[in-house]
Write a protein that holds these residues in place. Structure first.
Motif, PDB file in Angstrom:
ATOM      1  N   PRO A 154     104.089 142.337 -13.564  1.00 31.84           N
ATOM      2  CA  PRO A 154     105.541 142.124 -13.699  1.00 31.84           C
ATOM      3  C   PRO A 154     106.295 142.256 -12.385  1.00 31.84           C
ATOM      4  CG  PRO A 154     104.741 143.561 -15.446  1.00 31.84           C
ATOM      5  CD  PRO A 154     103.597 143.360 -14.515  1.00 31.84           C
ATOM      6  N   GLY A 155     105.828 143.144 -11.504  1.00 34.27           N
ATOM      7  CA  GLY A 155     106.495 143.315 -10.219  1.00 34.27           C
ATOM      8  C   GLY A 155     106.171 142.199  -9.249  1.00 34.27           C
ATOM      9  N   LEU A 156     104.893 141.851  -9.142  1.00 32.85           N
ATOM     10  CA  LEU A 156     104.469 140.841  -8.175  1.00 32.85           C
ATOM     11  C   LEU A 156     104.940 139.449  -8.545  1.00 32.85           C
ATOM     12  CD1 LEU A 156     100.797 142.054  -7.597  1.00 32.85           C
ATOM     13  CD2 LEU A 156     102.734 142.368  -6.076  1.00 32.85           C
ATOM     14  N   THR A 157     105.133 139.177  -9.832  1.00 32.84           N
ATOM     15  CA  THR A 157     105.555 137.845 -10.266  1.00 32.84           C
ATOM     16  C   THR A 157     107.068 137.698 -10.361  1.00 32.84           C
ATOM     17  OG1 THR A 157     105.232 138.559 -12.561  1.00 32.84           O
ATOM     18  CG2 THR A 157     103.426 137.357 -11.529  1.00 32.84           C
ATOM     19  N   GLY A 158     107.811 138.714  -9.976  1.00 27.42           N
ATOM     20  CA  GLY A 158     109.263 138.602  -9.921  1.00 27.42           C
ATOM     21  C   GLY A 158     109.991 138.959 -11.194  1.00 27.42           C
ATOM     22  N   VAL A 159     109.268 139.209 -12.304  1.00 30.30           N
ATOM     23  CA  VAL A 159     109.916 139.519 -13.581  1.00 30.30           C
ATOM     24  C   VAL A 159     110.725 140.806 -13.470  1.00 30.30           C
ATOM     25  CG1 VAL A 159     109.497 140.176 -15.979  1.00 30.30           C
ATOM     26  CG2 VAL A 159     108.224 138.275 -14.965  1.00 30.30           C
ATOM     27  N   SER A 160     110.131 141.838 -12.884  1.00 28.05           N
ATOM     28  CA  SER A 160     110.838 143.115 -12.746  1.00 28.05           C
ATOM     29  C   SER A 160     112.054 142.985 -11.838  1.00 28.05           C
ATOM     30  CB  SER A 160     109.887 144.190 -12.204  1.00 28.05           C
ATOM     31  OG  SER A 160     108.878 144.487 -13.146  1.00 28.05           O
ATOM     32  N   SER A 161     111.899 142.227 -10.739  1.00 28.44           N
ATOM     33  CA  SER A 161     113.018 142.054  -9.812  1.00 28.44           C
ATOM     34  C   SER A 161     114.166 141.290 -10.458  1.00 28.44           C
ATOM     35  CB  SER A 161     112.554 141.320  -8.555  1.00 28.44           C
ATOM     36  OG  SER A 161     111.613 142.078  -7.852  1.00 28.44           O
ATOM     37  N   GLY A 162     113.832 140.274 -11.261  1.00 30.43           N
ATOM     38  CA  GLY A 162     114.868 139.528 -11.962  1.00 30.43           C
ATOM     39  C   GLY A 162     115.645 140.417 -12.917  1.00 30.43           C
ATOM     40  N   ALA A 163     114.919 141.250 -13.652  1.00 37.04           N
ATOM     41  CA  ALA A 163     115.588 142.187 -14.550  1.00 37.04           C
ATOM     42  C   ALA A 163     116.414 143.194 -13.763  1.00 37.04           C
ATOM     43  CB  ALA A 163     114.547 142.908 -15.409  1.00 37.04           C
ATOM     44  N   ALA A 164     115.883 143.633 -12.617  1.00 37.98           N
ATOM     45  CA  ALA A 164     116.576 144.637 -11.812  1.00 37.98           C
ATOM     46  C   ALA A 164     117.903 144.104 -11.268  1.00 37.98           C
ATOM     47  CB  ALA A 164     115.679 145.091 -10.657  1.00 37.98           C
ATOM     48  N   VAL A 165     117.946 142.835 -10.901  1.00 35.37           N
ATOM     49  CA  VAL A 165     119.184 142.261 -10.358  1.00 35.37           C
ATOM     50  C   VAL A 165     120.306 142.329 -11.382  1.00 35.37           C
ATOM     51  CG1 VAL A 165     120.282 140.094  -9.673  1.00 35.37           C
ATOM     52  CG2 VAL A 165     118.127 140.765  -8.633  1.00 35.37           C
ATOM     53  N   THR A 166     120.026 141.919 -12.613  1.00 34.67           N
ATOM     54  CA  THR A 166     121.081 141.916 -13.634  1.00 34.67           C
ATOM     55  C   THR A 166     121.529 143.338 -13.988  1.00 34.67           C
ATOM     56  OG1 THR A 166     119.353 141.760 -15.341  1.00 34.67           O
ATOM     57  CG2 THR A 166     120.395 139.716 -14.641  1.00 34.67           C
ATOM     58  N   VAL A 167     120.558 144.258 -14.045  1.00 34.49           N
ATOM     59  CA  VAL A 167     120.906 145.655 -14.350  1.00 34.49           C
ATOM     60  C   VAL A 167     121.735 146.252 -13.222  1.00 34.49           C
ATOM     61  CG1 VAL A 167     119.994 147.976 -14.759  1.00 34.49           C
ATOM     62  CG2 VAL A 167     118.899 146.003 -15.829  1.00 34.49           C
ATOM     63  N   LEU A 168     121.298 146.026 -11.969  1.00 31.29           N
ATOM     64  CA  LEU A 168     122.020 146.583 -10.824  1.00 31.29           C
ATOM     65  C   LEU A 168     123.420 145.992 -10.717  1.00 31.29           C
ATOM     66  CD1 LEU A 168     121.566 148.576  -8.477  1.00 31.29           C
ATOM     67  CD2 LEU A 168     120.891 146.622  -7.065  1.00 31.29           C
ATOM     68  N   PHE A 169     123.546 144.714 -11.031  1.00 38.95           N
ATOM     69  CA  PHE A 169     124.870 144.079 -10.997  1.00 38.95           C
ATOM     70  C   PHE A 169     125.825 144.794 -11.963  1.00 38.95           C
ATOM     71  CE2 PHE A 169     128.026 141.014 -12.433  1.00 38.95           C
ATOM     72  CZ  PHE A 169     128.497 140.498 -11.233  1.00 38.95           C
ATOM     73  N   ILE A 170     125.353 145.071 -13.160  1.00 40.01           N
ATOM     74  CA  ILE A 170     126.206 145.774 -14.134  1.00 40.01           C
ATOM     75  C   ILE A 170     126.507 147.189 -13.661  1.00 40.01           C
ATOM     76  CG2 ILE A 170     126.248 146.765 -16.465  1.00 40.01           C
ATOM     77  CD1 ILE A 170     124.827 144.274 -17.458  1.00 40.01           C
ATOM     78  N   MET A 171     125.496 147.882 -13.135  1.00 36.88           N
ATOM     79  CA  MET A 171     125.684 149.266 -12.696  1.00 36.88           C
ATOM     80  C   MET A 171     126.701 149.370 -11.564  1.00 36.88           C
ATOM     81  SD  MET A 171     121.739 150.668 -12.812  1.00 36.88           S
ATOM     82  CE  MET A 171     122.158 152.344 -12.348  1.00 36.88           C
ATOM     83  N   LEU A 172     126.681 148.395 -10.631  1.00 42.39           N
ATOM     84  CA  LEU A 172     127.533 148.477  -9.447  1.00 42.39           C
ATOM     85  C   LEU A 172     128.854 147.716  -9.600  1.00 42.39           C
ATOM     86  CD1 LEU A 172     124.879 148.040  -6.603  1.00 42.39           C
ATOM     87  CD2 LEU A 172     125.804 150.161  -7.538  1.00 42.39           C
ATOM     88  N   VAL A 173     128.821 146.592 -10.278  1.00 48.12           N
ATOM     89  CA  VAL A 173     129.984 145.708 -10.318  1.00 48.12           C
ATOM     90  C   VAL A 173     130.771 145.850 -11.624  1.00 48.12           C
ATOM     91  CG1 VAL A 173     130.782 143.313 -10.130  1.00 48.12           C
ATOM     92  CG2 VAL A 173     128.772 144.076  -8.840  1.00 48.12           C
ATOM     93  N   ALA A 174     130.066 145.953 -12.741  1.00 47.57           N
ATOM     94  CA  ALA A 174     130.746 145.963 -14.045  1.00 47.57           C
ATOM     95  C   ALA A 174     130.199 147.077 -14.934  1.00 47.57           C
ATOM     96  CB  ALA A 174     130.585 144.603 -14.715  1.00 47.57           C
ATOM     97  N   PRO A 175     130.386 148.333 -14.521  1.00 48.59           N
ATOM     98  CA  PRO A 175     129.822 149.438 -15.314  1.00 48.59           C
ATOM     99  C   PRO A 175     130.388 149.537 -16.734  1.00 48.59           C
ATOM    100  CG  PRO A 175     131.316 150.267 -13.611  1.00 48.59           C
ATOM    101  CD  PRO A 175     131.096 148.813 -13.326  1.00 48.59           C
ATOM    102  N   GLU A 176     131.547 148.896 -16.963  1.00 51.51           N
ATOM    103  CA  GLU A 176     132.117 148.938 -18.309  1.00 51.51           C
ATOM    104  C   GLU A 176     131.255 148.178 -19.324  1.00 51.51           C
ATOM    105  OE1 GLU A 176     134.227 145.554 -16.075  1.00 51.51           O
ATOM    106  OE2 GLU A 176     133.463 147.571 -15.664  1.00 51.51           O
TER     107      GLU A 176
END
Length: 331
Positions: free
Chosen positions: A92-114
């Motif tokens: 999952p990490g090497l194929t980008g699946v984890s990174s793709g999920a991480a981007v959306t989660v981090l975006f919510i955590m930093l930009v739209a925590p509501e």
């Protein structure tokens, strides 16, 4: 012979389950306050001291259970991706699946925590988008998919999303400390509520993974055999990919990026019990849980009072193992 073979595999799975239970007992007892296995057991059955109950039930046990759940999720995700991609280096990490999920989660955590209530769904969407990108870039009309192109596409997708994560970290550096532990794959501070939140999703994912055993074995037989059995390979790959993305994404949504569990564990399972997914997938679930419990326990005890996130421990162990697989000709 068949009976002996089944008995052998049942014995291996039974031993793995026993070792998992032992690792749980030991991990729960290790920390700033040490507990012997007997003290741990007494507390688990409700006859321990009040102070021991507080330490174990409020801090240690939720963390160990979270490691168990995440480890099983990532191992199941890894073995399914390896079945889909027909490559033992898929993860999952090497194929980008984890990174793709991480981007959306981090975006919510930093930009739209509501919108933090939508983090699990956002992680699944991000991981699924990453998987689609990998398949789209790896596809060639003349030859379809090849394992090496899928891995290379995954590395490229991983790099792209890694860059997005870096960009978000710079643009919102004032809010980054709150997400820093998550980015490193830490299980610190996880309570029983976190365990209960992710458990239903994980159990659903495990059930779906076990139901995919027949399809995974069909892929193992090769395309011609699958066509002869009347199977739609594209549909089979989509189903297995969805389950793999689902398990990886919900794990990322809770603890961040923990790499190499999905790479190391399936390979170990195949060495121990063979390549039949009827046996290797259940063994992978138990080995994944055990390995992440060990990694998290090592991270919080080896350098005490400092704590090293489990994601860093797995990266330090998994990187050399990945090179070892490549040297063996896994690519």
């Amino acid at each position: 012979m068949a009976k002996n073979f089944k008995k052998k595999e049942a014995t291996i799975l039974g031993i793995a389950l026993m070792l998992l239970l032992v690792s749980i007992i030991i991990a729960v007892g290790i920390g700033s306050v040490q507990f012997t296995p007997s003290q741990t057991w007494q507390t688990l059955i409700g006859s321990g001291k009040d102070a021991d109950n507080t330490i174990l039930w409020d801090i240690r046990i939720p963390r160990v259970l979270m490691a168990l759940i995440i480890g099983a999720n990532l191992a199941a995700s890894g073995i399914l991706l390896q079945a889909v991609m027909n490559n033992p280096l898929a993860d999952p990490g090497l194929t980008g699946v984890s990174s793709g999920a991480a981007v959306t989660v981090l975006f919510i955590m930093l930009v739209a925590p509501e919108f933090s209530g939508f983090i699990p769904l956002a992680a699944i969407v991000g991981g699924g988008f990453a998987a689609v990108m990998v398949y789209a870039w790896a596809w060639k009309k003349e030859s379809g998919y090849t394992p090496i192109r899928i891995i290379l596409s995954g590395v490229a997708v991983n790099a792209v999303f890694g860059g997005v994560i870096g960009l978000l970290s710079i643009l919102y550096s004032d809010k980054l400390p709150a997400a820093l532990q998550w980015m490193n794959g830490s299980l610190s501070g996880k309570g029983m509520n976190d365990v209960l939140n992710i458990l239903p999703y994980s159990m659903a994912g495990w059930a779906m993974a076990l139901l995919c055993i027949r399809q995974a074995n069909i892929l193992r037989l090769g395309e011609q055999a699958a066509h002869n059995l009347g199977q739609n390979l594209n549909r089979v790959r989509f189903i297995l990919s969805f389950v793999a993305v689902f398990l990886a994404a919900i794990s990322v949504s809770k603890v961040g990026l923990v790499g190499f569990v999905g790479l190391i564990v399936p390979h170990m399972a195949r060495i121990i019990i063979g390549s039949n997914y009827k046996h290797s997938l259940p063994l992978s679930l138990m080995l994944g849980a055990m390995i992440l419990i060990i990694a998290d326990t090592a991270g919080r005890s080896l350098f005490s009072p400092l704590e090293i996130p489990a994601g860093i421990i797995m990266a330090m162990a998994g990187g050399p193992y990945f090179l070892y697989l490549m040297r063996k000709g896994g690519a």
